[in-house]
Design a protein around this motif. Structure first.
Motif, PDB file in Angstrom:
ATOM      1  N   GLU A  89       0.828  -1.209   0.000  1.00  0.00           N
ATOM      2  CA  GLU A  89       0.000   0.000   0.000  1.00  0.00           C
ATOM      3  C   GLU A  89       0.862   1.258   0.000  1.00  0.00           C
ATOM      4  O   GLU A  89       0.580   2.213  -0.717  1.00  0.00           O
ATOM      5  N   MET A  90       1.941   1.241   0.818  1.00  0.00           N
ATOM      6  CA  MET A  90       2.829   2.398   0.872  1.00  0.00           C
ATOM      7  C   MET A  90       3.536   2.601  -0.456  1.00  0.00           C
ATOM      8  O   MET A  90       3.674   3.734  -0.923  1.00  0.00           O
ATOM      9  N   LEU A  91       3.971   1.515  -1.084  1.00  0.00           N
ATOM     10  CA  LEU A  91       4.627   1.616  -2.392  1.00  0.00           C
ATOM     11  C   LEU A  91       3.686   2.250  -3.403  1.00  0.00           C
ATOM     12  O   LEU A  91       4.079   3.141  -4.158  1.00  0.00           O
ATOM     13  N   GLU A  92       2.444   1.828  -3.404  1.00  0.00           N
ATOM     14  CA  GLU A  92       1.456   2.392  -4.332  1.00  0.00           C
ATOM     15  C   GLU A  92       1.256   3.889  -4.070  1.00  0.00           C
ATOM     16  O   GLU A  92       1.262   4.697  -5.004  1.00  0.00           O
ATOM     17  N   ALA A  93       1.141   4.272  -2.801  1.00  0.00           N
ATOM     18  CA  ALA A  93       0.921   5.679  -2.459  1.00  0.00           C
ATOM     19  C   ALA A  93       2.152   6.528  -2.787  1.00  0.00           C
ATOM     20  O   ALA A  93       2.030   7.626  -3.347  1.00  0.00           O
ATOM     21  N   LEU A  94       3.333   6.026  -2.457  1.00  0.00           N
ATOM     22  CA  LEU A  94       4.558   6.779  -2.739  1.00  0.00           C
ATOM     23  C   LEU A  94       4.823   6.886  -4.241  1.00  0.00           C
ATOM     24  O   LEU A  94       5.326   7.905  -4.706  1.00  0.00           O
ATOM     25  N   ARG A 100       3.401  12.502  -9.260  1.00  0.00           N
ATOM     26  CA  ARG A 100       2.861  13.867  -9.180  1.00  0.00           C
ATOM     27  C   ARG A 100       4.000  14.885  -9.065  1.00  0.00           C
ATOM     28  O   ARG A 100       4.012  15.901  -9.762  1.00  0.00           O
ATOM     29  N   ILE A 101       4.956  14.599  -8.198  1.00  0.00           N
ATOM     30  CA  ILE A 101       6.100  15.502  -8.023  1.00  0.00           C
ATOM     31  C   ILE A 101       6.905  15.584  -9.318  1.00  0.00           C
ATOM     32  O   ILE A 101       7.292  16.678  -9.753  1.00  0.00           O
ATOM     33  N   GLY A 102       7.158  14.428  -9.927  1.00  0.00           N
ATOM     34  CA  GLY A 102       7.921  14.399 -11.180  1.00  0.00           C
ATOM     35  C   GLY A 102       7.249  15.201 -12.277  1.00  0.00           C
ATOM     36  O   GLY A 102       7.909  15.947 -13.009  1.00  0.00           O
ATOM     37  N   ALA A 103       5.932  15.072 -12.390  1.00  0.00           N
ATOM     38  CA  ALA A 103       5.199  15.816 -13.419  1.00  0.00           C
ATOM     39  C   ALA A 103       5.301  17.325 -13.151  1.00  0.00           C
ATOM     40  O   ALA A 103       5.492  18.105 -14.077  1.00  0.00           O
ATOM     41  N   SER A 104       5.173  17.713 -11.892  1.00  0.00           N
ATOM     42  CA  SER A 104       5.299  19.134 -11.548  1.00  0.00           C
ATOM     43  C   SER A 104       6.694  19.655 -11.882  1.00  0.00           C
ATOM     44  O   SER A 104       6.843  20.734 -12.461  1.00  0.00           O
ATOM     45  N   LEU A 105       7.719  18.902 -11.497  1.00  0.00           N
ATOM     46  CA  LEU A 105       9.089  19.319 -11.787  1.00  0.00           C
ATOM     47  C   LEU A 105       9.359  19.387 -13.293  1.00  0.00           C
ATOM     48  O   LEU A 105      10.027  20.301 -13.759  1.00  0.00           O
TER      49      LEU A 105
END
Length: 109
Positions: A89-94, A100-105
């Protein structure tokens, strides 16, 4: 003006540190012991010292994200690690957050 090598190295390590948790979780979708985990990470360009990897594995296990088991293989006891259900679950969320961060950057850069 050239980049300060020492400052760059410090910032590079800071950037890399957060990525290692995601990389380790991703690699442990398949059960591995420490040495084969280090090899898999290195093969994908993320070399990691044992002094970094093993404390990280212990921390992730104490957080409930990994399961481990001692087994004998090739006449040696080895500790095998794999994701727990909470780890998946954590892997999926991270992973979603990383994207999202990569797309913003990407948009900013």
């Amino acid at each position: 003006m050239p980049v300060d090598g020492g400052l760059f190295e410090a910032m590079r390590l800071e950037l890399r540190r957060g990525s290692l948790v995601l990389a380790v979780l991703a690699c442990l979708r398949t059960e591995r012991y420490g040495y084969t985990l280090r090899q898999a990470l290195a093969a994908d360009g993320l070399e990691m010292e044992e002094s970094t990897l093993y404390p990280l594995l212990r921390r992730l296990e104490s957080q409930g994200l990994l399961l481990s088991e001692w087994r004998e293989e090739e006449k040696r006891n080895k500790r095998f690690y794999r994701l727990s259900p909470a780890g998946f679950e954590m892997l999926e969320a991270l992973t979603a957050e990383w994207r999202r961060i990569g797309a913003s950057l990407d948009r900013m850069l």
